[in-house]
Scaffold this active site. Sequence first.
Site, PDB file in Angstrom:
ATOM      1  N   PRO A   1       0.807  -1.216   0.000  1.00 40.33           N
ATOM      2  CG  PRO A   1      -0.672  -1.519   1.754  1.00 40.33           C
ATOM      3  CD  PRO A   1       0.666  -1.953   1.260  1.00 40.33           C
ATOM      4  CD  GLU A   2       1.756   3.459  -4.480  1.00 45.53           C
ATOM      5  OE1 GLU A   2       1.745   4.669  -4.806  1.00 45.53           O
ATOM      6  OE2 GLU A   2       1.754   2.537  -5.324  1.00 45.53           O
TER       7      GLU A   2
END
Length: 282
Positions: free
Chosen positions: A2-3
Amino acid sequence: MPELPEVQTICDELKPYVINKRIVGVKVFRPKCIGYPSKYSFVKNIKNKIIKQLQRKGKYLILNLSDAAALIIHLRLSGKLLLFKEDEHILPKYERVRFYLSNKKILSFVEPRVLGRIYLIKDNNVPDVLKGLKTLGLEPIDKNFNFQYLSQKIKKRTATIKTLLLNQTIAAGVGNIYSDEALFLAGIHPLRQANTLSQCEIKKLTKALKHVIASGIKSKGTTVSDYLRPNGSEGTYQFQSFVFAREGQPCRICQTPIEFAKIQNRRTRFCPNCQKLTTVNY
């Protein structure tokens, strides 16, 4: 992945359920996922701590605890946090660490690839294994992330612009998804050397980075493989992406098939027509 948008979504959605709750127990199923300290010290020192605050910094999730302690979670490529009730008797596949909370909720750290890490620190003493947290650059949503900042960071660099956007000392929180999307919106080929970008292009890229990160947050993140929100539901940014995970499909602007290239072993998507590989000097 995830970012930044995914970690921000996790942070926002966990807050109502974990703030001011006590960690009454913890089980570590995969000791390798404890980055600091040892498993024994981790389990001993986290029990009965109260979660006072939850925040995000770059791609890190930070739970500020009582007694000047902090739990820092780095999800890396495939980690996720799931929240469910104790009496639901859920046993997630690839569960690595389980936290039991005083409200009878379970916070489960799930990590198929065993790359994500959890750290427990005291008095803000960040260990060397967490040096990435100490060297973060500005996030695109920071008001100080502007043309001047980005230009100063990249204008003399000969590396590809895609490589530099993945550098967390330059654009904290940006990863493969949102760098691809921002480069498309700015009309910049990912293989362009950073020092060939014009001032106009850097301004476009700055604006594009801010836009895609904000859109990602609004859409609750991007779900194409591992990422899930704490309640198990998906994000929706993937339904509006221009290039990410769309290789072979027609460009939403010009209908040219989206292509990909490997940059630093990362699959990078782009439109060869909208993002021509040209060189523009200052």
